[in-house]
Every structure is written in C-alpha cells, then in structure tokens.
Design a protein around this motif. Structure first.
Motif, mmCIF file in Angstrom:
data_model
loop_
_atom_site.group_PDB
_atom_site.id
_atom_site.type_symbol
_atom_site.label_atom_id
_atom_site.label_comp_id
_atom_site.label_asym_id
_atom_site.label_seq_id
_atom_site.Cartn_x
_atom_site.Cartn_y
_atom_site.Cartn_z
ATOM 1 N N SER A 230 0.850 -1.197 0.000
ATOM 2 C CA SER A 230 0.000 0.000 0.000
ATOM 3 C C SER A 230 0.883 1.244 0.000
ATOM 4 O O SER A 230 2.070 1.188 0.360
ATOM 5 C CB SER A 230 -0.919 0.009 1.225
ATOM 6 N N ASN A 231 0.295 2.357 -0.388
ATOM 7 C CA ASN A 231 1.032 3.619 -0.403
ATOM 8 C C ASN A 231 1.206 4.142 1.014
ATOM 9 O O ASN A 231 0.327 3.954 1.865
ATOM 10 C CB ASN A 231 0.271 4.665 -1.224
ATOM 11 N N PRO A 232 2.316 4.824 1.280
ATOM 12 C CA PRO A 232 2.479 5.469 2.599
ATOM 13 C C PRO A 232 1.527 6.653 2.743
ATOM 14 O O PRO A 232 0.866 7.062 1.775
ATOM 15 C CB PRO A 232 3.941 5.924 2.576
ATOM 16 N N ALA A 233 1.444 7.200 3.953
ATOM 17 C CA ALA A 233 0.527 8.311 4.223
ATOM 18 C C ALA A 233 0.838 9.534 3.354
ATOM 19 O O ALA A 233 -0.061 10.190 2.829
ATOM 20 C CB ALA A 233 0.588 8.685 5.703
ATOM 21 N N GLN A 234 2.115 9.829 3.191
ATOM 22 C CA GLN A 234 2.530 10.957 2.357
ATOM 23 C C GLN A 234 3.561 10.460 1.340
ATOM 24 O O GLN A 234 4.779 10.617 1.531
ATOM 25 C CB GLN A 234 3.124 12.081 3.224
ATOM 26 N N PRO A 235 3.094 9.880 0.239
ATOM 27 C CA PRO A 235 4.013 9.266 -0.721
ATOM 28 C C PRO A 235 4.810 10.287 -1.529
ATOM 29 O O PRO A 235 4.354 11.408 -1.770
ATOM 30 C CB PRO A 235 3.071 8.477 -1.630
ATOM 31 N N VAL A 236 5.985 9.878 -1.935
ATOM 32 C CA VAL A 236 6.816 10.680 -2.841
ATOM 33 C C VAL A 236 6.229 10.519 -4.247
ATOM 34 O O VAL A 236 5.940 9.407 -4.683
ATOM 35 C CB VAL A 236 8.280 10.205 -2.814
ATOM 36 N N VAL A 237 6.044 11.613 -4.958
ATOM 37 C CA VAL A 237 5.352 11.565 -6.245
ATOM 38 C C VAL A 237 6.271 11.915 -7.426
ATOM 39 O O VAL A 237 5.803 12.184 -8.519
ATOM 40 C CB VAL A 237 4.121 12.504 -6.252
ATOM 41 N N GLU A 238 7.574 11.895 -7.189
ATOM 42 C CA GLU A 238 8.501 12.150 -8.292
ATOM 43 C C GLU A 238 9.756 11.311 -8.100
ATOM 44 O O GLU A 238 10.338 11.290 -7.009
ATOM 45 C CB GLU A 238 8.871 13.637 -8.369
ATOM 46 N N VAL A 239 10.169 10.628 -9.158
ATOM 47 C CA VAL A 239 11.391 9.819 -9.121
ATOM 48 C C VAL A 239 12.524 10.678 -9.666
ATOM 49 O O VAL A 239 12.511 11.058 -10.844
ATOM 50 C CB VAL A 239 11.224 8.532 -9.968
ATOM 51 N N PRO A 240 13.526 11.019 -8.828
ATOM 52 C CA PRO A 240 14.590 11.948 -9.267
ATOM 53 C C PRO A 240 15.385 11.425 -10.454
ATOM 54 O O PRO A 240 15.626 12.144 -11.428
ATOM 55 C CB PRO A 240 15.478 12.082 -8.019
ATOM 56 N N ASP A 241 15.835 10.179 -10.378
ATOM 57 C CA ASP A 241 16.650 9.620 -11.462
ATOM 58 C C ASP A 241 16.606 8.102 -11.382
ATOM 59 O O ASP A 241 15.877 7.532 -10.580
ATOM 60 C CB ASP A 241 18.100 10.133 -11.386
ATOM 61 N N GLY A 242 17.406 7.456 -12.223
ATOM 62 C CA GLY A 242 17.363 6.001 -12.299
ATOM 63 C C GLY A 242 18.413 5.274 -11.479
ATOM 64 O O GLY A 242 18.737 4.122 -11.767
ATOM 65 N N ARG A 243 18.948 5.940 -10.450
ATOM 66 C CA ARG A 243 19.922 5.268 -9.589
ATOM 67 C C ARG A 243 19.232 4.182 -8.762
ATOM 68 O O ARG A 243 18.125 4.375 -8.262
ATOM 69 C CB ARG A 243 20.580 6.303 -8.660
ATOM 70 N N ILE A 244 19.901 3.034 -8.594
ATOM 71 C CA ILE A 244 19.323 1.908 -7.846
ATOM 72 C C ILE A 244 20.308 1.451 -6.784
ATOM 73 O O ILE A 244 21.495 1.247 -7.074
ATOM 74 C CB ILE A 244 18.996 0.714 -8.776
ATOM 75 N N ASP A 245 19.815 1.269 -5.549
ATOM 76 C CA ASP A 245 20.668 0.803 -4.452
ATOM 77 C C ASP A 245 19.963 -0.314 -3.692
ATOM 78 O O ASP A 245 18.810 -0.161 -3.269
ATOM 79 C CB ASP A 245 20.982 1.952 -3.485
ATOM 80 N N PHE A 246 20.657 -1.428 -3.523
ATOM 81 C CA PHE A 246 20.201 -2.526 -2.663
ATOM 82 C C PHE A 246 21.057 -2.493 -1.401
ATOM 83 O O PHE A 246 22.297 -2.586 -1.487
ATOM 84 C CB PHE A 246 20.369 -3.874 -3.352
ATOM 85 N N ASP A 247 20.405 -2.364 -0.246
ATOM 86 C CA ASP A 247 21.144 -2.261 1.016
ATOM 87 C C ASP A 247 20.795 -3.450 1.913
ATOM 88 O O ASP A 247 19.739 -3.487 2.542
ATOM 89 C CB ASP A 247 20.781 -0.938 1.707
ATOM 90 N N HIS A 248 21.684 -4.450 1.929
ATOM 91 C CA HIS A 248 21.505 -5.652 2.750
ATOM 92 C C HIS A 248 20.100 -6.251 2.567
ATOM 93 O O HIS A 248 19.378 -6.502 3.532
ATOM 94 C CB HIS A 248 21.755 -5.350 4.227
ATOM 95 N N VAL A 249 19.749 -6.475 1.318
ATOM 96 C CA VAL A 249 18.402 -6.954 0.997
ATOM 97 C C VAL A 249 18.317 -8.474 1.062
ATOM 98 O O VAL A 249 19.146 -9.180 0.474
ATOM 99 C CB VAL A 249 17.979 -6.479 -0.415
ATOM 100 N N SER A 250 17.319 -8.950 1.804
ATOM 101 C CA SER A 250 16.950 -10.363 1.793
ATOM 102 C C SER A 250 15.463 -10.438 1.484
ATOM 103 O O SER A 250 14.697 -9.531 1.834
ATOM 104 C CB SER A 250 17.246 -11.027 3.143
#
Length: 585
Positions: A318-338
């Motif tokens: 679900s969307n958060p209460a105040q969602p971010v509505v713009e994607v700045p750029d196409g950078r992708i980061d995975f931080d200790h993802v399982s």
C-alpha cells in the motif's frame, strides 16, 4: 461476512426495501380472498342472494387485481435489487483484484477467481432474490393464514399446527444433511474450470502431442465429481415434495372429516370449511417456499464465504501516508536486501544483496535457473516488498513512493510476454494511453518491431488475437519492449525478453538503447553472454546471492562461473544452464 455482502447493496437499498413491502401486501390480499369466498358461500350461495354474490364477487375481483399488481411490483423490484447486488459484488471483487500484489494473487488460483466472479455470484444473486421475496412472503403467508384459521375455528386449526411442527422438523433434518454436499460442490467447480482453462490455453500443445483423449478424460472426471456431489445433495432435497404432498393431503383429509362432522353439528359453516381448506394450502405451501429458501441459502453459504474472501483480501502493498510523487533519477541501491515470497517461509530467495547502480548505466544480469534473477528485479518496481533491508530508486526507499508513480518510471518487460486482443496500436498504448501514432512508430523502431509491422496488411492497425497467437515469439517480445519504451521510464528492465530474438536483432536493439535512451538505467537479464557483454557492468547471480559484479573483462579475469559460461558459449553456443551443465558433466 453478512456485513460485507450487505455493503454491496448500495444504490439498490430502495428496491430491496420495496420488494418485501409489496410481497407482504400481496399476502394480505391473498389472505382476505378466502374470507370473502366464505361470506359469498354462506350469505349468498346458500341463501340465493344474487346481489350479495355480485357485490362480494366485485370485491374479490378488486382484491385479485391488487394482488396481481403487488406481485408484479414485488417481482420487478426483486429482480432489480438482486441483479444490482450481483453487479456490485462482481465490481467489488474485480476492483479489489486490481489492487492485489503478486503475493496476494498467489493465494488464489485463476480458475478459482473465475468461479467466484461467475458461479458464486450467480448463486448469491438467486439467494438474495429468494430472501427478499420468498423469505418475506412465506413467513407472512404462514402467520396470516394461521391467524385467520384460528380465528375461524381454533380446534380445526390445531391440525395445521401439528402439520407445521412435523414438516418443519423433517425439513431441518433434510437440509442439515444436504448442506455439507452443497459446500463441497463449489470446490469441485474450481477443478472443472481449471481443467477447461488449462486445456484451452494450451490447446496447441495438446494437439501437438495428440493428447485430446487424455484431456477429455480429465475433464470428464472433473464433471463427474460435480455431478456426484449434486446428485447426493439433490437426493435429499427432492424428499421435500413427497413430504409436502403427504402432509397436505393428510391435512385435507383431517380437515374434511372433522369439518364435515362440525357442519352436521352446526358448529361450522360450509364457507368456513372452504376457507380452512384454502388456508391449509397457504400454510403448507409457505413451508415449502421456506424450504426452497433454506436450500438456496445453504447452497449460497459456501459461495458467500468465497466471494467475501476476495472482497476482504487486503493488498500486502500500500502507499504510505505521504508518498513521494517524483522519481529523481534512475539510480538503484540494494542495502543488505533479503527476500522470501511467503512471510512464514524459512529460507530466503535473495540473501544479503548489496548493490549500487548509477543512473543511465546498462547492467547485465546472468545466472542459472532458480538463481533469483527475476526476484531481484521485481523488488525495484515494488511488485514485492523486501523481507529485510531496503531497495532505493533515485536515493529514496521504494516503499516511500506512490506505487503508480514508481511503476510508471520503472518499465518491466517480463519473462512471459502478454499481448491483449486489439490492434497493435491499442497494445502499444498500454505503455502510454496518450501516445501518438508517430511516438508508437518511434518506439517500435527502437525495439526493431517496425520492420515486421510494416509488412503486415494493416500495419499498426493489424488486429492481435487474444494472447498474441497470430504473432511469433520474437515479434511478441519486440512489441512488449516497444510498449515499455512508450512509458519513457527512468529504469528499463528486460527480464530475458530477447530470448526469442535472433542475435543480429538483439544487437540492433542494444545499440538503439545505447544511442537513443542513454539516460535510462537499463537492466538486461539474459542467458546469452553476447546479449550483455557490452553492458557497463554485469551481475553474476548464484543461489540468491551476487557471485560477481563487474565489467565483461573483469569477470572474464576473476570470476570462474562467468569464465566457464563464456568459454562454453563461444565454443559451442547454448544458454547458461546448458553450458554449465555440459561443463560440469
């Protein structure tokens, strides 16, 4: 469950209210007719008073017309309310299904959802109409007829009371035994629909392997299971009619015998006896109607549970209460993802992934079947949520974005390419409904789809059959890539989506991407090293972990898995799994 179902009545509340009102009015009118008939016999027929007969006859005619109108309006509003109720149920289910995440969809089979949207809703529609009409009419008729019978002669009316108790007990026993069969039968419908769907969607494979007889046999078994369950239930339910007839005729005999003795003793008139016999039919037919309602409600209880299960299913994402509505750029980061597909699952599919991809980079991903390549990229557009750690796009956690905004900027061409029935243009505009024909043509040129579209008789207005059966696998893949490009995304994910394309066309597509959309981050999952060796960097996946990450040259120098596959493919050709298997053998 009841609250959920009633919440779908919505704008049909008025019709739902008016239906029982008119049904009760019809019952009241019907109850008055035997009284008028008794008066006609006692004061008109027996005394030869024709003027009285005419007056009472006129009153009975008016009552008949009033009953006809009330019955017609009750039927009209009942049909309106039940049809509207069914429409709202289907709409509520279908709308909620659109909000499901992949994990929600995994809980229900396709055949099960189809059964719920069709057979189960139809059962609820019929049950709702029966409740509004018969469940109001039958008790009202029973009460009115019993009241009038006791007012005429309490001693004779006690016969009805005994009959009602006997018949009511018998019906309860029958329905209790029939209920379990009706609850089971709709589960068998899922198997039946699954057999049909699987056969039709895979009809080409069935015919290629000459398995028509096997599929027919499998379908027949599913049909037989439904048939057997219905027969068991109906064997019990059909006992209603003989029991009803036995009770009716027994009551008529008792009333006629006792009533005749009372008429001879002058404690009962002929007209009153006729009224009592009429009320006998009203009372016992009311019980019959109630039994039908109980049967229908019993059948629909299983359907009600299945329908409310879909309506009440809450999307995992679900969307958060105040969602971010713009994607700045196409950078992708995975931080200790399982990640694991089920919360209660014990083993992670992805294990401690740390990854940083710059905006505009072209990243190749290679790995064997089951190495979790698709699982990795599915987290970027938040088709699933991570179990541990975080995935960031443009430096912002994907869970903080508005999902529609995020998915519009992360275009995914999945492994299983799906086209919908309609023209090529209509399919392309799934990527951007506002796209002009020129924009569609440009996207197709980048995806190398324009060359085969132009050869088609109707060009971009060529009709695509359901599932894209009238185009080849490679053509379907290129159309899906063009559709994704029309979104003008900041991130483009190609999940093994050029596997059916020849190497020359694959090279053209990669060159077009590099020249025309340099600022878009491109992730390319592939089995052929030739498809990704020109990428800025390449990820080597194994068993849910990143085994290597670097340029083609770096991996050739220091990654054994990449070296093994590269040398196998340059020598003999083939895909990742085949070559690794060949080397290991």
């Amino acid at each position: 469950m009841i609250k959920t179902l009633l919440s779908q009545v919505k704008e049909f509340k008025k019709a739902s209210f008016l239906t029982p009102v008119f049904m009760i009015l019809e019952v009241v009118v019907e109850t008055m007719i035997p009284v008028a008939m008794a008066l006609m016999i006692d004061n008109g027929v027996e005394k030869g008073n024709m003027s009285y007969i005419y007056r009472v006859g006129a009153v009975m005619a008016v009552l008949d017309i009033a009953g006809l109108i009330a019955g017609f309006l009750g039927g009209k509003y009942g049909a309106l309310a039940s049809s509207g109720f069914a429409r709202n149920l289907r709409k509520a289910m279908y709308t909620n299904i659109q909000t499901f995440s992949f994990s929600n969809i995994d809980k229900f089979s396709t055949a099960g959802l189809i059964t719920r949207l069709t057979t189960d809703v139809t059962n609820l529609q019929n049950a709702y109409q029966m409740i509004l009409r018969m469940c109001t009419r039958a008790p009202a008729s029973l009460i009115c007829a019993m009241t009038m019978a006791f007012l005429i002669n309490a001693r004779l009316a006690s016969v009805y009371l005994i009959a009602v108790i006997f018949l009511g007990f018998a019906l309860v026993m029958i329905l209790r035994r029939a209920t379990k069969y009706f609850q089971e039968v709709f589960k068998k419908y899922d198997d039946l629909n699954a057999s049909v769907q699987e056969n039709i969607s895979g009809i080409r494979v069935v015919k290629a392997y000459v398995r028509e007889d096997y599929e027919t046999s499998k379908f027949q078994k599913a049909c037989n299971k439904v048939y057997e369950m219905f027969v068991r239930a109906e064997k019990l339910v059909v006992m209603n009619m003989p029991l009803m007839q036995f009770t009716v005729y027994a009551c008529i005999l008792c009333i006629s015998w006792l009533g005749a003795k009372m008429i001879v003793g002058s404690s009962l008139t002929t007209g009153e006896l006729m009224s009592l016999l009429t009320y006998c039919m009203n009372i016992l037919m009311s019980l019959m109607m109630l039994s039908m309602v109980f049967v229908m409600v019993t059948m629909s209880m299983a359907s009600a549970e299945r329908v409310t299960e879909v309506i009440n299913e809450k999307a995992d994402l679900s969307n958060p209460a105040q969602p971010v509505v713009e994607v700045p750029d196409g950078r992708i980061d995975f931080d200790h993802v399982s990640f694991r597909y089920k919360k209660e699952g014990k083993e992670n599919v992805l294990k401690d992934i740390n990854l940083s991809i710059h905006a505009g980079e072209t990243i190749g991903i290679i790995g064997g079947t089951g190495s979790a390549k698709s699982s990795l990229v599915n987290l970027i557009s938040r088709l699933y949520d991570v179990s541990e750690g975080s995935v960031k796009v443009g430096g912002i956690d994907v869970r903080n974005y508005d999902m529609e905004v995020l998915r519009n900027q992360v275009a995914v061409v999945l492994q299983k390419n799906v086209l919908f029935s309609g023209t090529i243009l209509e399919n392309l505009r799934w990527g951007n409904k506002e796209a002009t024909e020129e924009e569609c043509e440009r996207a197709c040129q980048l995806a190398c789809a324009d060359e085969f579209i132009q050869r088609m008789p109707d060009g971009y207005h060529t009709y695509i059959e359901q599932g894209g059966t009238n185009v080849s696998g490679g053509q379907k893949q290129r159309l899906c890539i063009a559709r994704a490009l029309l979104k003008k995304p900041k991130i483009l994910i190609l999940d093994d989506s050029t596997s059916a394309v020849d190497t020359a066309t694959d090279a053209k597509i990669r060159k077009a991407f590099a020249e025309e959309i340099p600022d878009t981050t491109k992730l390319i999952i592939a089995q052929r090293i030739s498809s990704i060796q020109s990428a800025d960097r390449i990820i080597v996946m194994e068993d849910g972990r990143i085994n290597g990450f670097g340029t083609h040259e770096e991996l050739l120098e220091n990654n054994p898995i990449y070296q093994e596959v590269y040398h196998s493919q340059t020598k003999a050709g083939g895909d990742f799994d085949e070559n690794r298997g060949g080397e290991q053998a």
